[in-house]
Design a protein around this motif. Structure first.
Motif, PDB file in Angstrom:
ATOM      1  N   PRO A 156      -8.349  10.910  -0.987  1.00 35.78           N
ATOM      2  CA  PRO A 156      -7.130  10.496  -1.746  1.00 35.78           C
ATOM      3  C   PRO A 156      -7.451   9.454  -2.817  1.00 35.78           C
ATOM      4  CG  PRO A 156      -7.513   8.965   0.331  1.00 35.78           C
ATOM      5  CD  PRO A 156      -8.589  10.146   0.628  1.00 35.78           C
ATOM      6  N   SER A 157      -6.464   9.478  -3.847  1.00 43.05           N
ATOM      7  CA  SER A 157      -6.711   8.698  -5.075  1.00 43.05           C
ATOM      8  C   SER A 157      -5.411   7.815  -5.034  1.00 43.05           C
ATOM      9  CB  SER A 157      -6.714   9.817  -6.083  1.00 43.05           C
ATOM     10  OG  SER A 157      -6.946   9.043  -7.339  1.00 43.05           O
ATOM     11  N   TYR A 158      -5.665   6.619  -5.940  1.00 45.16           N
ATOM     12  CA  TYR A 158      -4.531   5.730  -6.480  1.00 45.16           C
ATOM     13  C   TYR A 158      -3.433   6.436  -6.947  1.00 45.16           C
ATOM     14  CZ  TYR A 158      -2.084   2.176  -9.011  1.00 45.16           C
ATOM     15  OH  TYR A 158      -1.117   1.296  -9.551  1.00 45.16           O
ATOM     16  N   TYR A 159      -2.087   6.299  -6.653  1.00 43.87           N
ATOM     17  CA  TYR A 159      -1.124   7.132  -7.234  1.00 43.87           C
ATOM     18  C   TYR A 159      -0.797   6.924  -8.517  1.00 43.87           C
ATOM     19  CZ  TYR A 159       1.799   3.192  -6.037  1.00 43.87           C
ATOM     20  OH  TYR A 159       2.128   1.677  -5.965  1.00 43.87           O
ATOM     21  N   TRP A 180      -6.058   1.707   5.280  1.00 43.87           N
ATOM     22  CA  TRP A 180      -5.815   3.120   5.113  1.00 43.87           C
ATOM     23  C   TRP A 180      -5.873   3.669   6.781  1.00 43.87           C
ATOM     24  CZ3 TRP A 180      -3.287   6.472   2.278  1.00 43.87           C
ATOM     25  CH2 TRP A 180      -3.731   7.748   2.221  1.00 43.87           C
ATOM     26  N   PHE A 186      -0.427   9.740  -2.478  1.00 36.94           N
ATOM     27  CA  PHE A 186      -2.081   9.683  -2.715  1.00 36.94           C
ATOM     28  C   PHE A 186      -2.822  10.883  -3.138  1.00 36.94           C
ATOM     29  CE2 PHE A 186      -0.594   5.745  -0.640  1.00 36.94           C
ATOM     30  CZ  PHE A 186      -1.249   4.756  -1.613  1.00 36.94           C
TER      31      PHE A 186
END
Length: 476
Positions: free
Chosen positions: A207-210, A411, A440
């Motif tokens: 996942p990645s920072y939105y 998380w 994310f």
């Protein structure tokens, strides 16, 4: 099956030593220097081994005393499963803004008492009075600072302090190579615009920072999601595989230290390997190093930029998490794209206000800043541990959580086919804000996950909120 990394092998050796009673609870662990000499390993490997043992309850770090053996205990929650180094999904960008906007809109419709969705510490954990006095001194020294034109690229005094502080991350840079920005978000915007165009593919952690996904969508760029581990960050193997399939990757964006939302720290060997690979592929590496000062101890973490020999790494950071969210002070070391970023910064937003920079330079140039960071680290460490214990106590069996060794977030993976979107909606009605996993990623892969912040002091009221959240997570 691949062999365990060297630091894991060393940790397993000492785990056995502790389990068999050779090292008893309360005894001192061999020093890092002793581990290096005894096992012929690097300082990084020795330190990672001790941190791994600390993460699983075998060691505890004592300030200025080293590591000591504690009574081993079983992790409260099983760690989040490691990802498979698979081929990344087709690059896309459509839709993330609508997802994030929908979550934010619901937050405005239902005011929350406990906003665990925002990755920032409570205001009282920052040096409010000291910053006020620093601003007053700056105004006394130069009363015209509010009526004079702002300085291009930022205050020389502030950039000089940033250059000095960057040495702890093993970055050697002059103040003239630093461009002050409106937070790390503008730094990332500038970095992406400097190296890529609309329609280009950008490799990101998943996942990645939105916020990064929103930036890419707003710039018309496509996010290629590369699997990332809660232990070691982005999978370089998966990135290499993706590059063989997608020949048009124009940049890689990573958060190597306490990745948001996973909390992972890339081992130094992986940082060096990533920098070397990007250079060999002529792909710019954009580094977001916002969280590295929020570790459990005072041991500095290295930036990817430390291994950059050609200016191929664009380094972005800010004071938003560590010192003063309200100042919106960030900076960018653009390497070979310095001139282009200076032009883009001037065209996009002009120079930053000088007064906050002078106040920050005054405070950061003193030992008071180091004392503040120690207090903040200790507070966040306690709050992370209390929040993790609450998750283990109140959430349904099978909930998974990898407790990071720093940063502001946890998380969490819910068991079964639980939906964090449903939990988000139910929690909002109960006055509790969380960040659901769908924010994310451009896919639905993380629907069973959610992120919560550990920035608030753990009070009786917050404990009640966590109990409520756990009850809601257990509902079918």
């Amino acid at each position: 099956m691949d062999a365990l990394p060297l630091y894991r092998q060393l940790a397993a050796h000492y785990q056995h030593v502790i389990d068999t009673g050779t090292l008893s609870p309360g005894s001192r662990m061999p020093s890092l220097r002793a581990l290096m000499d005894r096992h012929d390993v690097s300082l990084s490997t020795a330190l990672q081994s001790c941190r791994h043992l600390e993460r699983y309850g075998y060691l505890e770090a004592r300030p200025r005393s080293g590591y000591f053996v504690r009574q081993p205990h079983k992790p409260a929650c099983e760690p989040v499963a490691e990802p498979i180094a698979r081929l990344a999904e087709p690059a896309q960008y459509v839709g993330i803004h609508e997802r994030v906007s929908a979550v934010i809109a619901q937050g405005r419709l239902h005011p929350v008492k406990f906003n665990l969705a925002v990755a920032v510490a409570a205001p009282e954990l920052y040096p409010v009075e000291a910053l006020k006095q620093a601003a007053i001194r700056a105004l006394r020294h130069d009363p015209t600072v509010l009526t004079s034109a702002a300085v291009p690229n930022g205050s020389a005094a502030f950039r000089a302090v940033l250059a000095q502080r960057a040495l702890s991350a093993r970055i050697a840079v002059s103040r003239d190579e630093i461009i002050v920005t409106h937070g790390c978000i503008e730094a990332l915007n500038l970095a992406l615009r400097a190296v890529a165009q609309p329609g280009d593919v950008i490799a990101v952690e998943s996942p990645s920072y939105y916020g990064l996904l929103q930036i890419l969508e707003s710039l018309g760029m496509k996010a290629l999601e590369i699997p990332a581990s809660a232990q070691t960050g982005i999978s370089i193997e998966a990135l290499e595989l993706a590059a063989q399939t997608y020949r048009n990757i124009k940049a890689v964006v990573v958060v190597p230290n306490f990745q948001n939302p996973l909390g992972a720290v890339m081992p130094d060997a992986s940082k060096a390997r990533l920098v070397e690979w990007c250079e060999a592929q002529a792909i710019p590496l954009i580094e977001d190093d916002t969280y590295s000062l929020l570790s459990n101890d005072d041991t500095p973490l290295s930036a990817c930029k430390a291994w950059d020999k050609t200016g191929n790494v664009l380094y972005c950071a800010s004071l938003h998490k560590t010192l003063a969210p309200g100042m919106r002070l960030g900076w960018l070391i653009a390497g070979k794209w310095q001139a282009r970023v200076e032009m883009l910064k001037h065209a996009q937003s002009r120079a930053n206000e000088v007064l906050p920079q002078l106040a920050a330079a005054d405070f950061m140039g003193s030992s008071a800043y180091d004392r503040h960071l120690r207090r903040l680290r200790l507070a966040l460490r306690d709050q992370r541990e209390q929040m993790a214990e609450a998750v283990a106590t109140y959430f349904p069996a099978g909930t998974r959580l990898t407790v990071p060794q720093g940063g502001l977030c946890l998380w969490i993976e819910m068991p079964g086919r639980a939906s964090s979107g449903r939990l988000f909606e139910q929690a909002m009605l109960a006055g509790i804000g969380i960040a659901p996993g769908v924010m994310f990623s451009n896919s639905d892969r993380f629907d069973a996950f959610f992120r919560i912040s550990c920035g608030q002091r753990y009070t009786r009221e917050l404990n009640t909120a966590m109990r409520t959240l756990g009850r809601l997570a257990a509902e079918p």
